[in-house]
Design a protein around this motif. Structure first.
Motif, PDB file in Angstrom:
ATOM      1  N   GLY A 323       0.844  -1.187   0.000  1.00 30.42           N
ATOM      2  CA  GLY A 323       0.000   0.000   0.000  1.00 30.42           C
ATOM      3  C   GLY A 323       0.880   1.237   0.000  1.00 30.42           C
ATOM      4  N   CYS A 324       0.341   2.347  -0.440  1.00 33.91           N
ATOM      5  CA  CYS A 324       1.116   3.586  -0.485  1.00 33.91           C
ATOM      6  C   CYS A 324       0.217   4.762  -0.130  1.00 33.91           C
ATOM      7  N   PHE A 325       0.762   5.674   0.687  1.00 35.65           N
ATOM      8  CA  PHE A 325       0.047   6.877   1.085  1.00 35.65           C
ATOM      9  C   PHE A 325       0.824   8.103   0.627  1.00 35.65           C
ATOM     10  N   PRO A 326       0.123   9.147   0.225  1.00 37.01           N
ATOM     11  CA  PRO A 326       0.823  10.415  -0.020  1.00 37.01           C
ATOM     12  C   PRO A 326       1.211  11.037   1.315  1.00 37.01           C
ATOM     13  N   TYR A 327       2.399  11.597   1.385  1.00 42.39           N
ATOM     14  CA  TYR A 327       2.815  12.270   2.611  1.00 42.39           C
ATOM     15  C   TYR A 327       1.903  13.458   2.889  1.00 42.39           C
ATOM     16  N   ARG A 328       1.493  13.594   4.135  1.00 47.71           N
ATOM     17  CA  ARG A 328       0.709  14.747   4.566  1.00 47.71           C
ATOM     18  C   ARG A 328       1.393  15.374   5.772  1.00 47.71           C
ATOM     19  N   HIS A 329       1.501  16.682   5.756  1.00 51.53           N
ATOM     20  CA  HIS A 329       2.086  17.414   6.865  1.00 51.53           C
ATOM     21  C   HIS A 329       1.185  17.281   8.096  1.00 51.53           C
ATOM     22  N   GLU A 330       1.701  16.700   9.158  1.00 51.48           N
ATOM     23  CA  GLU A 330       0.951  16.555  10.403  1.00 51.48           C
ATOM     24  C   GLU A 330       1.600  17.464  11.438  1.00 51.48           C
ATOM     25  N   GLU A 331       0.847  18.403  11.970  1.00 54.12           N
ATOM     26  CA  GLU A 331       1.428  19.434  12.826  1.00 54.12           C
ATOM     27  C   GLU A 331       2.010  18.875  14.123  1.00 54.12           C
ATOM     28  N   HIS A 332       1.595  17.682  14.520  1.00 57.06           N
ATOM     29  CA  HIS A 332       2.115  17.099  15.751  1.00 57.06           C
ATOM     30  C   HIS A 332       3.212  16.071  15.485  1.00 57.06           C
TER      31      HIS A 332
END
Length: 435
Positions: A323-332
């Motif tokens: 599986g593959c996910f696009p990177y998302r900026h997570e503030e924590h």
């Protein structure tokens, strides 16, 4: 606040997110039922809505928010009396949620089970810790062997949400497994944020293999290992898979990337060469194993060349499941301080490229199964069609085996021998062997 109502309220529980959240919800339900509460599958027939939220990735956060807003609407139109929100999203945004959603009657984090129960009119009982009301089909369940995580992967906020790594004692897990077995569970899926280091905090070493062996001795039909971290993975577990017929030849090991620079930035603690050696060793020890992994595309600073390296690695390694996910900026998450240099459009395109490559690999691997007879666990039956899984497929995320029943009889939760007649990238089609 403890209730004094003569009639106990009925609860509509919405459990979102991963299998670890599912276990939390199942424990809550068992405690509530012991206090005389009931759960209703129809939201409009319940007195209380309780939402166990997910806060791990952007899409999950949005789903949690949308469901909470819908629940508020139910309260405002009088369909339900109270709404409570618990879980991972609350750990990250408790203050913001309370300010934005004053209609919610209470917010509770991941470690506030007694407080949640008190709010809905139940009492927490320590002696019932092992008890669960299953949300899965009755023939399989998840066994959460630890809580929290000590890794500091740059893209992940789980340590902030769930705290430091705490292994559940082996004897407690064996008791819980025995209770699940009494409920009819045939397939036990071991889960944790990181199963590789299970036991280090209690016993000074990884005792994952010992736990697996003892669970195997209990007589479950299938035992499956999910979410292994590549660094410090105990390879003796792979020998156990090969030697024990009821330990599935399957391992879910998220790798995230293969480029050395990106792996360092991700703070994974393992590089390309060590990763390749690990995979080679696993396959050498157990040629029948099927490997699932997860990748991230579009990590901050990821160049086209680094992504091509990831593509080449997937092409050469030929993972059975990916599986593959696009990177998302997570503030924590630690990586939030980095510049999010790859556009959302480019991230999605890279995910698409990798998944297109994997689709071809999966189709090729599945074609090799045509003509074989495989042991299949029937998960559900709909309109004379049975949907099942092989030992190489985990619940909810992997391939289905689709069986047209015709005049034959099958039951949910039973194991059957199935002749595979056709396949696609993510499905097998077969018929039941004559008894």
């Amino acid at each position: 606040m403890t209730r004094t109502d003569e009639r106990k309220p009925s609860i509509f529980l919405l459990s979102l997110g991963c299998s670890k959240n599912t276990v939390d919800s199942e424990r809550l339900m068992a405690q509530a039922v012991a206090s005389g509460l009931t759960f209703n599958d129809e939201v409009d027939e319940a007195d209380i809505i309780l939402i166990n939220t997910c806060g791990f990735i952007e899409d999950a956060k949005k789903e949690s928010i949308d469901e909470t807003l819908a629940a508020i609407g139910k309260k405002e139109d009088g369909s339900v009396r109270e709404v409570y929100v618990m879980g991972c999203l609350v750990e990250l945004y408790r203050r913001e949620l309370a300010e934005e959603m004053p209609e919610i009657d209470g917010f509770f984090g991941t470690r506030q089970l007694p407080e949640v129960l008190a709010a809905i009119g139940a009492k927490y009982r320590e002696e019932l810790f092992d008890r669960r009301e299953l949300l899965t089909p009755p023939h399989y369940a998840f066994l959460k062997i630890s809580e929290g995580c000590n890794r500091r992967c740059s893209f992940c906020s789980i340590p902030k949400i769930r705290g430091t790594y705490v292994s559940q004692p082996t004897e407690q897990l064996l008791r819980e497994a025995a209770l699940l077995q009494q409920q009819g569970v045939k397939e036990l899926n071991l889960i944790a944020q990181d199963i590789s280091v299970y036991g280090y905090d209690l016993y000074g070493k990884s005792t994952l293999n010992d736990l697996t062996l003892r669970l195997s001795d209990m007589g479950f039909d299938w035992i499956r290992l999910l979410y292994a971290y590549p660094l410090n993975f105990p390879l003796e577990v792979i020998d156990t898979m090969r030697e024990r017929g009821n330990v599935c030849n399957y391992l879910d090991m998220p790798l995230q990337h293969i480029d050395d620079r990106i792996l360092r930035s991700m703070q994974r603690g393992i590089g390309r060469s060590e990763t390749i050696r690990l995979i080679d060793e696993i396959r050498q020890r157990n040629p029948e194993i099927r490997l699932r992994t997860t990748m991230i595309a579009g990590y901050p600073g990821e160049t086209r060349e680094e992504f091509e390296e990831l593509l080449d690695f997937a092409r050469q390694t030929r993972f059975d499941r990916l599986g593959c996910f696009p990177y998302r900026h997570e503030e924590h998450a630690p990586a939030f301080i980095l510049d999010d240099t790859v556009s959302d459009e480019e991230k999605e395109e890279r995910v698409g490229e990798l998944m297109e490559l994997q689709e071809g690999i999966s189709a090729s691997l599945n074609r090799k199964l045509e003509g074989q007879t495989l042991k299949v666990l029937i998960d559900r039956i709909e309109e004379n069609v049975a949907y099942g899984r092989t030992e190489y497929d985990a619940p909810e995320v992997d391939n289905d085996v689709i069986i047209e029943l015709g005049d034959t009889v099958a039951k949910e939760g039973e194991f059957r021998q199935v002749i595979i007649e056709d396949s696609t990238a993510y499905e097998l089609f077969g018929r039941l062997c004559d008894e």
